[in-house]
Design a protein around this motif. Structure first.
Motif, PDB file in Angstrom:
ATOM      1  N   ALA A  88      19.389  52.445  20.845  1.00  0.00           N
ATOM      2  CA  ALA A  88      19.103  51.282  21.547  1.00  0.00           C
ATOM      3  C   ALA A  88      17.611  51.198  22.275  1.00  0.00           C
ATOM      4  CB  ALA A  88      20.135  50.669  22.454  1.00  0.00           C
ATOM      5  N   ALA A  89      17.299  52.337  22.856  1.00  0.00           N
ATOM      6  CA  ALA A  89      15.827  52.446  23.416  1.00  0.00           C
ATOM      7  C   ALA A  89      14.676  52.110  22.339  1.00  0.00           C
ATOM      8  CB  ALA A  89      15.737  53.762  23.933  1.00  0.00           C
ATOM      9  N   GLU A  90      14.932  52.162  21.018  1.00  0.00           N
ATOM     10  CA  GLU A  90      13.862  51.988  20.340  1.00  0.00           C
ATOM     11  C   GLU A  90      13.803  50.502  19.942  1.00  0.00           C
ATOM     12  OE1 GLU A  90      14.764  53.643  16.618  1.00  0.00           O
ATOM     13  OE2 GLU A  90      15.296  55.595  17.388  1.00  0.00           O
ATOM     14  N   TYR A  91      14.607  49.602  20.531  1.00  0.00           N
ATOM     15  CA  TYR A  91      14.708  48.156  20.381  1.00  0.00           C
ATOM     16  C   TYR A  91      14.654  47.221  21.859  1.00  0.00           C
ATOM     17  CZ  TYR A  91      16.060  49.901  15.719  1.00  0.00           C
ATOM     18  OH  TYR A  91      16.089  50.690  14.659  1.00  0.00           O
ATOM     19  N   PRO A  92      13.787  47.585  22.661  1.00  0.00           N
ATOM     20  CA  PRO A  92      14.120  47.003  23.862  1.00  0.00           C
ATOM     21  C   PRO A  92      13.617  45.518  24.058  1.00  0.00           C
ATOM     22  CG  PRO A  92      11.961  48.399  23.890  1.00  0.00           C
ATOM     23  CD  PRO A  92      12.467  48.710  22.513  1.00  0.00           C
ATOM     24  N   TYR A  93      12.777  45.285  22.984  1.00  0.00           N
ATOM     25  CA  TYR A  93      12.420  43.826  23.093  1.00  0.00           C
ATOM     26  C   TYR A  93      13.525  42.718  22.733  1.00  0.00           C
ATOM     27  CZ  TYR A  93      11.885  45.775  18.263  1.00  0.00           C
ATOM     28  OH  TYR A  93      11.865  46.723  17.309  1.00  0.00           O
ATOM     29  N   TYR A  94      14.701  43.375  22.295  1.00  0.00           N
ATOM     30  CA  TYR A  94      15.589  42.213  22.118  1.00  0.00           C
ATOM     31  C   TYR A  94      16.502  41.767  23.578  1.00  0.00           C
ATOM     32  CZ  TYR A  94      15.368  42.943  17.103  1.00  0.00           C
ATOM     33  OH  TYR A  94      14.840  42.926  15.830  1.00  0.00           O
ATOM     34  N   ALA A  95      16.156  42.773  24.458  1.00  0.00           N
ATOM     35  CA  ALA A  95      16.949  42.276  25.639  1.00  0.00           C
ATOM     36  C   ALA A  95      16.224  41.134  26.250  1.00  0.00           C
ATOM     37  CB  ALA A  95      16.815  43.486  26.755  1.00  0.00           C
ATOM     38  N   PRO A  96      15.012  40.942  26.499  1.00  0.00           N
ATOM     39  CA  PRO A  96      14.325  39.734  26.821  1.00  0.00           C
ATOM     40  C   PRO A  96      14.962  38.460  26.215  1.00  0.00           C
ATOM     41  CG  PRO A  96      12.885  41.342  27.006  1.00  0.00           C
ATOM     42  CD  PRO A  96      14.164  41.823  26.369  1.00  0.00           C
ATOM     43  N   LEU A  97      14.935  38.876  24.785  1.00  0.00           N
ATOM     44  CA  LEU A  97      15.538  37.569  24.006  1.00  0.00           C
ATOM     45  C   LEU A  97      16.638  37.226  24.378  1.00  0.00           C
ATOM     46  CD1 LEU A  97      14.982  35.840  21.406  1.00  0.00           C
ATOM     47  CD2 LEU A  97      15.689  37.671  20.070  1.00  0.00           C
ATOM     48  N   GLY A  98      17.617  38.157  24.507  1.00  0.00           N
ATOM     49  CA  GLY A  98      19.093  37.766  24.677  1.00  0.00           C
ATOM     50  C   GLY A  98      19.075  37.137  26.058  1.00  0.00           C
ATOM     51  N   ALA A  99      18.312  37.403  27.130  1.00  0.00           N
ATOM     52  CA  ALA A  99      18.407  36.906  28.541  1.00  0.00           C
ATOM     53  C   ALA A  99      17.822  35.256  28.184  1.00  0.00           C
ATOM     54  CB  ALA A  99      17.184  37.357  29.388  1.00  0.00           C
ATOM     55  N   VAL A 100      16.733  35.074  27.632  1.00  0.00           N
ATOM     56  CA  VAL A 100      16.330  33.663  27.226  1.00  0.00           C
ATOM     57  C   VAL A 100      17.338  32.726  26.399  1.00  0.00           C
ATOM     58  CG1 VAL A 100      14.437  32.245  26.358  1.00  0.00           C
ATOM     59  CG2 VAL A 100      14.139  34.479  27.526  1.00  0.00           C
ATOM     60  N   ALA A 101      17.862  33.608  25.397  1.00  0.00           N
ATOM     61  CA  ALA A 101      18.702  32.845  24.703  1.00  0.00           C
ATOM     62  C   ALA A 101      20.127  32.370  25.363  1.00  0.00           C
ATOM     63  CB  ALA A 101      19.041  33.731  23.385  1.00  0.00           C
ATOM     64  N   CYS A 102      20.538  33.220  26.393  1.00  0.00           N
ATOM     65  CA  CYS A 102      21.761  32.625  27.063  1.00  0.00           C
ATOM     66  C   CYS A 102      21.465  31.707  28.107  1.00  0.00           C
ATOM     67  CB  CYS A 102      22.458  33.761  27.343  1.00  0.00           C
ATOM     68  SG  CYS A 102      22.070  34.709  28.868  1.00  0.00           S
ATOM     69  N   MET A 103      20.436  31.532  28.595  1.00  0.00           N
ATOM     70  CA  MET A 103      19.980  30.680  29.641  1.00  0.00           C
ATOM     71  C   MET A 103      20.437  29.107  29.276  1.00  0.00           C
ATOM     72  SD  MET A 103      19.391  31.233  33.021  1.00  0.00           S
ATOM     73  CE  MET A 103      18.577  32.873  32.720  1.00  0.00           C
ATOM     74  N   TYR A 104      21.362  28.817  30.068  1.00  0.00           N
ATOM     75  CA  TYR A 104      21.695  27.064  30.137  1.00  0.00           C
ATOM     76  C   TYR A 104      21.962  26.651  31.528  1.00  0.00           C
ATOM     77  CZ  TYR A 104      24.937  23.757  27.989  1.00  0.00           C
ATOM     78  OH  TYR A 104      25.330  22.628  27.705  1.00  0.00           O
TER      79      TYR A 104
END
Length: 372
Positions: A47-63
């Protein structure tokens, strides 16, 4: 003297409220994305090879609400898992090609039609396509890393939404109900004033508000639903308590009155301009009808069954109906009688809202729109 709600004032208030919510949501999304990125860099394994998906998840769930954020984050993760599962059989069929891309996207869009997927439906074809195109020789590792980092981002986003000023959205309920009540009162008052003018009345502004009242009431309903949704999982609800069940009951009453007022608006416009020959207003009934409209407007504005305005309005409506009974048999009273019955129903609706009621079983549906 009734206080007329200013359209410019209302728009300014609502616009300022929307901007405040947007700024707060933007700050929290930026903070969540930054924290998610820092944590993603520390995640071990593939999972360390794909850190850019974490900020994407944070933004995607912001409601705007906590419950909405949790629901949206969960649905996104489910959508990703379904998309990954769809991609693997197609990958095993052969290399990337125009046919495999079309196949994975087509099945992904079809799977998005599954019930209760919600926000996850849009992520199914995206996840499947990413695995096919970006998974390379290790689609298993890519899928696992993608999902783990998105989970990190969703978790961070939810925590930030819970901790950093979780919104309750009560202001929209308070101002919305007050302004809707004032708008209904103003409409009744303006119709009463129109009957006192030189016939036919010159100003027609009140006649143009017919559909706007329903639109306004729908916006207030959305505000009440949003406020109810924002309470779930929100620790601030214990400090800022408000009986939203009572608000919802009052809203239902105002929606019912909106229907009566719009029906009266259409009928009076027919009497004055559209079809005065077929729906006439006998001259002796004009003054008592105008009086009943004005006093009912005052009762709607105060919304208090113990106030003098309610007693005066009830007396005026009964006086109007008494005049209806005693006009000449040759006069057509249908329009006036219909408006009198609507005024009666308006006053009865206020009585029903102010009376004792069991509100424990009232549940407000969450808004379906993703209004961020």
């Amino acid at each position: 003297m009734l206080k007329k709600p200013s359209g410019a004032r209302l728009l300014t208030q609502m616009g300022g409220l929307v901007r405040h919510r947007r700024i707060l949501l933007a700050v929290k999304a930026a903070l969540a994305a930054s924290i998610a990125w820092l944590i993603a860099l520390q995640v071990p394994g593939v999972a360390a090879e794909y850190p850019y998906y974490a900020p994407l998840g944070a933004v995607a769930c912001m409601y705007p609400t906590i419950s909405g954020s949790a629901k949206q984050g969960f649905q996104i993760l489910i959508g990703l898992a379904i998309g990954f599962a769809l991609a693997f059989p197609i990958i095993f069929l052969g290399d990337r090609s125009v046919f495999s891309i079309a196949l994975v996207v087509g099945f992904g869009v079809l799977a998005g039609g599954l019930p209760r997927i919600g926000a996850g439906r849009d992520w199914i074809p995206i996840a499947a396509l990413f695995v096919l195109l970006l998974g390379g020789d290790d689609p298993d590792g890519y899928s696992f890393g993608y999902l783990v980092q998105m989970l990190v981002g969703v978790t961070v986003g939810l925590i930030v939404n819970i901790v950093i000023v979780p919104p309750l959205h009560l202001t929209g309920v308070i101002t919305g109900l007050d302004d809707l009540r004032s708008a209904l009162s103003l409409q009744l008052k303006d119709m009463g004033e129109a009957l006192r003018e030189q016939w036919p009345p010159e100003h027609e502004e009140w006649a143009d508000r017919q559909t706007k009242l329903t639109t306004f009431s729908q916006e207030v309903r959305t505000a009440v639903q949003l406020a109810d949704s924002s309470r779930h999982g929100n620790i601030r609800q214990y400090r800022h308590k408000r009986d939203l069940a009572a608000d919802f009951h009052s809203l239902q009453s105002m929606e019912r009155i909106t229907f009566y007022v719009e029906d009266m608006t259409e009928l009076l416009a027919d009497v004055i301009w559209r079809s005065p020959e077929t729906t006439p207003l006998p001259k002796p009934l004009g003054p008592p009808l105008a009086h009943a409209l004005n006093l009912t407007a005052a009762a709607v504005e105060e919304w208090d069954t113990t106030a003098d305005s309610m007693t005066d309005a009830e007396a005026a409506v009964e006086d109007l109906m008494g005049h209806v009974k005693h006009v000449s048999p040759d006069d057509r009273i249908e329009a006036t009688a219909s408006m009198g019955m609507s005024l009666r129903r308006i006053l009865l609706t206020i009585h029903a809202d102010a009376g004792p009621q069991d509100q424990e079983g009232i549940t407000l549906p969450a808004p379906e729109t993703n209004d961020q």
